[in-house]
Design a protein around this motif. Structure first.
Motif, PDB file in Angstrom:
ATOM      1  N   PRO A   1      43.466  39.323  44.270  1.00  0.00           N
ATOM      2  CA  PRO A   1      44.705  40.090  44.070  1.00  0.00           C
ATOM      3  C   PRO A   1      44.742  41.334  44.947  1.00  0.00           C
ATOM      4  O   PRO A   1      43.708  41.791  45.445  1.00  0.00           O
ATOM      5  CB  PRO A   1      44.633  40.482  42.584  1.00  0.00           C
ATOM      6  CG  PRO A   1      43.164  40.539  42.300  1.00  0.00           C
ATOM      7  CD  PRO A   1      42.553  39.447  43.140  1.00  0.00           C
ATOM      8  N   ASP A   2      45.939  41.883  45.134  1.00  0.00           N
ATOM      9  CA  ASP A   2      46.100  43.117  45.919  1.00  0.00           C
ATOM     10  C   ASP A   2      45.618  44.328  45.129  1.00  0.00           C
ATOM     11  O   ASP A   2      45.257  45.352  45.712  1.00  0.00           O
ATOM     12  CB  ASP A   2      47.576  43.315  46.293  1.00  0.00           C
ATOM     13  CG  ASP A   2      48.088  42.164  47.146  1.00  0.00           C
ATOM     14  OD1 ASP A   2      47.467  41.890  48.188  1.00  0.00           O
ATOM     15  OD2 ASP A   2      49.084  41.534  46.757  1.00  0.00           O
ATOM     16  N   LEU A   3      45.638  44.198  43.798  1.00  0.00           N
ATOM     17  CA  LEU A   3      45.288  45.322  42.940  1.00  0.00           C
ATOM     18  C   LEU A   3      44.834  44.799  41.583  1.00  0.00           C
ATOM     19  O   LEU A   3      45.292  43.751  41.137  1.00  0.00           O
ATOM     20  CB  LEU A   3      46.524  46.214  42.760  1.00  0.00           C
ATOM     21  CG  LEU A   3      46.322  47.481  41.946  1.00  0.00           C
ATOM     22  CD1 LEU A   3      46.771  48.677  42.775  1.00  0.00           C
ATOM     23  CD2 LEU A   3      47.123  47.437  40.682  1.00  0.00           C
ATOM     24  N   VAL A   4      43.924  45.542  40.948  1.00  0.00           N
ATOM     25  CA  VAL A   4      43.438  45.184  39.612  1.00  0.00           C
ATOM     26  C   VAL A   4      43.623  46.384  38.696  1.00  0.00           C
ATOM     27  O   VAL A   4      43.294  47.511  39.073  1.00  0.00           O
ATOM     28  CB  VAL A   4      41.928  44.824  39.636  1.00  0.00           C
ATOM     29  CG1 VAL A   4      41.421  44.483  38.238  1.00  0.00           C
ATOM     30  CG2 VAL A   4      41.651  43.685  40.606  1.00  0.00           C
ATOM     31  N   THR A   5      44.155  46.148  37.487  1.00  0.00           N
ATOM     32  CA  THR A   5      44.103  47.180  36.448  1.00  0.00           C
ATOM     33  C   THR A   5      42.942  46.786  35.547  1.00  0.00           C
ATOM     34  O   THR A   5      42.843  45.637  35.122  1.00  0.00           O
ATOM     35  CB  THR A   5      45.407  47.282  35.632  1.00  0.00           C
ATOM     36  OG1 THR A   5      45.618  46.087  34.901  1.00  0.00           O
ATOM     37  CG2 THR A   5      46.595  47.573  36.529  1.00  0.00           C
ATOM     38  N   MET A   6      42.049  47.723  35.286  1.00  0.00           N
ATOM     39  CA  MET A   6      40.791  47.411  34.594  1.00  0.00           C
ATOM     40  C   MET A   6      40.560  48.371  33.433  1.00  0.00           C
ATOM     41  O   MET A   6      40.489  49.586  33.628  1.00  0.00           O
ATOM     42  CB  MET A   6      39.642  47.547  35.603  1.00  0.00           C
ATOM     43  CG  MET A   6      38.272  47.301  35.054  1.00  0.00           C
ATOM     44  SD  MET A   6      37.803  45.570  35.049  1.00  0.00           S
ATOM     45  CE  MET A   6      37.690  45.228  36.808  1.00  0.00           C
ATOM     46  N   ASP A   7      40.433  47.813  32.243  1.00  0.00           N
ATOM     47  CA  ASP A   7      40.070  48.620  31.087  1.00  0.00           C
ATOM     48  C   ASP A   7      38.620  49.078  31.264  1.00  0.00           C
ATOM     49  O   ASP A   7      37.815  48.360  31.848  1.00  0.00           O
ATOM     50  CB  ASP A   7      40.223  47.770  29.822  1.00  0.00           C
ATOM     51  CG  ASP A   7      40.042  48.574  28.543  1.00  0.00           C
ATOM     52  OD1 ASP A   7      40.232  49.800  28.569  1.00  0.00           O
ATOM     53  OD2 ASP A   7      39.724  47.961  27.505  1.00  0.00           O
ATOM     54  N   ILE A   8      38.291  50.268  30.773  1.00  0.00           N
ATOM     55  CA  ILE A   8      36.912  50.746  30.890  1.00  0.00           C
ATOM     56  C   ILE A   8      36.034  50.122  29.812  1.00  0.00           C
ATOM     57  O   ILE A   8      34.975  49.580  30.096  1.00  0.00           O
ATOM     58  CB  ILE A   8      36.844  52.296  30.806  1.00  0.00           C
ATOM     59  CG1 ILE A   8      37.434  52.921  32.066  1.00  0.00           C
ATOM     60  CG2 ILE A   8      35.391  52.750  30.629  1.00  0.00           C
ATOM     61  CD1 ILE A   8      37.384  54.439  32.110  1.00  0.00           C
ATOM     62  N   THR A   9      36.481  50.197  28.564  1.00  0.00           N
ATOM     63  CA  THR A   9      35.651  49.784  27.441  1.00  0.00           C
ATOM     64  C   THR A   9      35.966  48.347  27.031  1.00  0.00           C
ATOM     65  O   THR A   9      37.051  48.073  26.516  1.00  0.00           O
ATOM     66  CB  THR A   9      35.883  50.724  26.236  1.00  0.00           C
ATOM     67  OG1 THR A   9      35.832  52.069  26.696  1.00  0.00           O
ATOM     68  CG2 THR A   9      34.837  50.516  25.168  1.00  0.00           C
ATOM     69  N   MET A  10      35.039  47.436  27.309  1.00  0.00           N
ATOM     70  CA  MET A  10      35.198  46.024  26.946  1.00  0.00           C
ATOM     71  C   MET A  10      33.839  45.493  26.509  1.00  0.00           C
ATOM     72  O   MET A  10      32.807  46.012  26.934  1.00  0.00           O
ATOM     73  CB  MET A  10      35.703  45.208  28.148  1.00  0.00           C
ATOM     74  CG  MET A  10      37.086  45.593  28.620  1.00  0.00           C
ATOM     75  SD  MET A  10      37.665  44.584  30.013  1.00  0.00           S
ATOM     76  CE  MET A  10      36.663  45.216  31.357  1.00  0.00           C
TER      77      MET A  10
END
Length: 120
Positions: free
Chosen positions: A47-56
């Protein structure tokens, strides 16, 4: 069209983010629920960009960013965190994240962050 991948262990958070991203005119190409899945999907989807949660659970977002950036140094990642996780946000930025969003998500902030990170 820019292709974005969403990673968050909470399905409703992925849905909220997906709504904002598609409303802003971007395509959501994949969704992951933890760091391991994020790394695997990133390699497949590019992908061109990723949104990533910190706490998983399992591999957290910071470890996933490090792995993704080791695979692709040009990877663009926006970290997502709940209020009060400033220390983790700083750690995420050091790991290679380009920006961060605080939950709950605000549409204009999501759109601005994506445009900033993609250089639009």
């Amino acid at each position: 069209m820019n292709r974005i991948m969403i990673v968050d262990d909470a399905a409703f958070m992925r849905t909220m983010l997906k709504d904002s991203i598609t409303k802003a005119g971007y395509e959501v190409v994949g969704e992951g629920k933890d760091g391991e899945e994020a790394v695997k999907l990133y390699k497949q989807l590019r992908p061109d960009l990723v949104t990533m949660d910190i706490t998983m659970p399992g591999m957290d977002g910071i470890a996933a960013v490090k792995e993704i950036r080791a695979f692709d140094p040009k990877a663009k990642v926006i970290m997502c965190s709940a209020m009060g996780q400033q220390a983790m946000v700083v750690e995420a930025l050091k790991a290679g994240a380009k920006d961060f969003l605080v939950k709950p998500f605000i549409y204009d902030r999501v759109k601005d962050s994506i445009e900033k990170v993609l250089g639009l």
